[in-house]
Design an enzyme around this catalytic site. Structure first.
Site, PDB file in Angstrom:
ATOM      1  N   SER A 142       0.603  -1.389  -0.209  1.00 31.99           N
ATOM      2  CA  SER A 142      -0.016   0.057   0.095  1.00 31.99           C
ATOM      3  C   SER A 142       0.794   1.284   0.128  1.00 31.99           C
ATOM      4  O   SER A 142       2.143   0.974   0.388  1.00 31.99           O
ATOM      5  CB  SER A 142      -0.980  -0.020   1.337  1.00 31.99           C
ATOM      6  OG  SER A 142      -1.495   1.263   1.373  1.00 31.99           O
ATOM      7  N   TYR A 155      -1.404   0.223  10.712  1.00 28.23           N
ATOM      8  CA  TYR A 155      -1.790  -0.222   9.358  1.00 28.23           C
ATOM      9  C   TYR A 155      -0.240  -0.034   8.447  1.00 28.23           C
ATOM     10  O   TYR A 155       0.157  -0.830   7.661  1.00 28.23           O
ATOM     11  CB  TYR A 155      -3.074   0.304   8.848  1.00 28.23           C
ATOM     12  CG  TYR A 155      -3.081  -0.028   7.541  1.00 28.23           C
ATOM     13  CD1 TYR A 155      -3.597  -1.459   6.973  1.00 28.23           C
ATOM     14  CD2 TYR A 155      -3.265   1.066   6.321  1.00 28.23           C
ATOM     15  CE1 TYR A 155      -3.755  -1.768   5.631  1.00 28.23           C
ATOM     16  CE2 TYR A 155      -3.309   0.588   4.905  1.00 28.23           C
ATOM     17  CZ  TYR A 155      -3.857  -0.528   4.660  1.00 28.23           C
ATOM     18  OH  TYR A 155      -3.811  -1.049   3.305  1.00 28.23           O
TER      19      TYR A 155
HETATM   20  C1  8X3 Z   1      -5.268   1.537   1.192  1.00 26.52           C
HETATM   21  C2  8X3 Z   1      -4.641   2.715   0.894  1.00 26.52           C
HETATM   22  O1  8X3 Z   1      -4.207   5.060   1.660  1.00 26.52           O
HETATM   23  O2  8X3 Z   1      -6.101   4.249   2.489  1.00 26.52           O
HETATM   24  O3  8X3 Z   1      -4.252   0.722   1.392  1.00 26.52           O
HETATM   25  O4  8X3 Z   1      -3.828   3.594   3.058  1.00 26.52           O
HETATM   26  S1  8X3 Z   1      -4.753   3.994   2.097  1.00 26.52           S
END
Ligand code: 8X3
Length: 257
Positions: A142, A155
């Protein structure tokens, strides 16, 4: 050019979003697809849909967080199947909070799925690929793993780990023909934000308002491209963003007048 026809692919997280879109596109390319995810009913539904039009579609119900079951299930699978392609797309964001206020359960869920789940599956599959001296692993990273954004904390950290694991795997596999790629998307409109905000659809919808986000199919096209290039080409990282978004901070939204 279709270098993929007749190959076998295992796709994790195959019942939603990017995983589902990739699984469908692989099937269209004549790949034998093994769909894996937690929900057996959804897997059967997708298998049924795809089998009407395409060749061999198998299912593998699996929660990648369960180490023992994952290792045992993959060991059984490899008795009868040779895996050419592994798409590690099982993953999630849970919560968007300041680190000191966030839920530790959310931290663990993301680490268990995005990092440990990916490790278990890859560790189980890779020895067969090395033995055959062929294979391609595509990890779902990501932009969050490349650039930190507020409240992204764990995350972002899990996706940075996915990016670095891609690099370390490539290094460990230098004496083989096995390729490892990491696809790093920006905003993709899927169930992602709905899961992140725990079913708060209004909040989730807002993330994609005022501009054209990427779709799961946009990412699937890129993954097919990465898989389909000639054997001597290894696309190790691919950052893909909506044209309206240049990084997590720069997003051009139309403002309602
Ligand atoms: C998904 C993109 O920018 O929401 O991984 O983290 S973001």
């Amino acid at each position: 050019m279709n270098n993929l026809k007749g190959k076998t692919a295992l796709v994790t997280g195959a019942t939603s979003g990017i995983g589902e879109a990739v699984a469908k596109m692989l099937a269209q390319m004549g790949v034998d697809v093994i769909l894996s995810a937690r929900n057996e009913e959804k897997l059967k539904e997708l298998q049924h849909k795809l089998q009407r039009d395409y060749n061999s579609i198998a299912i593998l119900p699996l929660d990648v967080r369960d180490k023992k079951r994952t290792l045992d299930t993959i060991e059984d699978l490899l008795q009868t199947k040779e895996i050419d392609i592994l798409i590690n797309s099982a993953g999630l964001a849970s919560g968007l909070d300041l680190f000191d206020e966030a839920d530790i359960e959310d931290f663990e869920e993301m680490i268990d799925t995005n990092i440990k789940g990916l490790l278990y599956i890859t560790r189980a599959i890779l020895p067969q690929m090395r033995k055959r001296d062929k294979g391609h692993i595509v990890n779902l990273g990501s932009i969050a793993g490349v650039m930190a954004y507020p409240k992204g904390n764990v995350y972002c950290a899990t996706k940075a780990a996915v990016g670095m694991l891609t690099d370390t795997l490539n290094v460990d596999l230098v004496d083989t023909n096995i390729r490892v790629s990491c696809v790093e998307p920006g905003a993709v409109e899927t169930n992602f934000s709905n899961v992140r905000f725990k079913g708060d659809e209004k909040k989730a919808k807002k993330v994609y308002e005022g501009y054209k986000p990427l779709s799961a199919e946009d990412i699937a096209y890129l993954i097919i491209y990465i898989l389909n290039v000639p054997d001597h080409v290894n696309i190790q990282h691919a950052l893909i963003m909506p044209t309206a978004q240049r990084n997590p901070y720069m997003l051009k939204k139309e403002v309602e007048k």
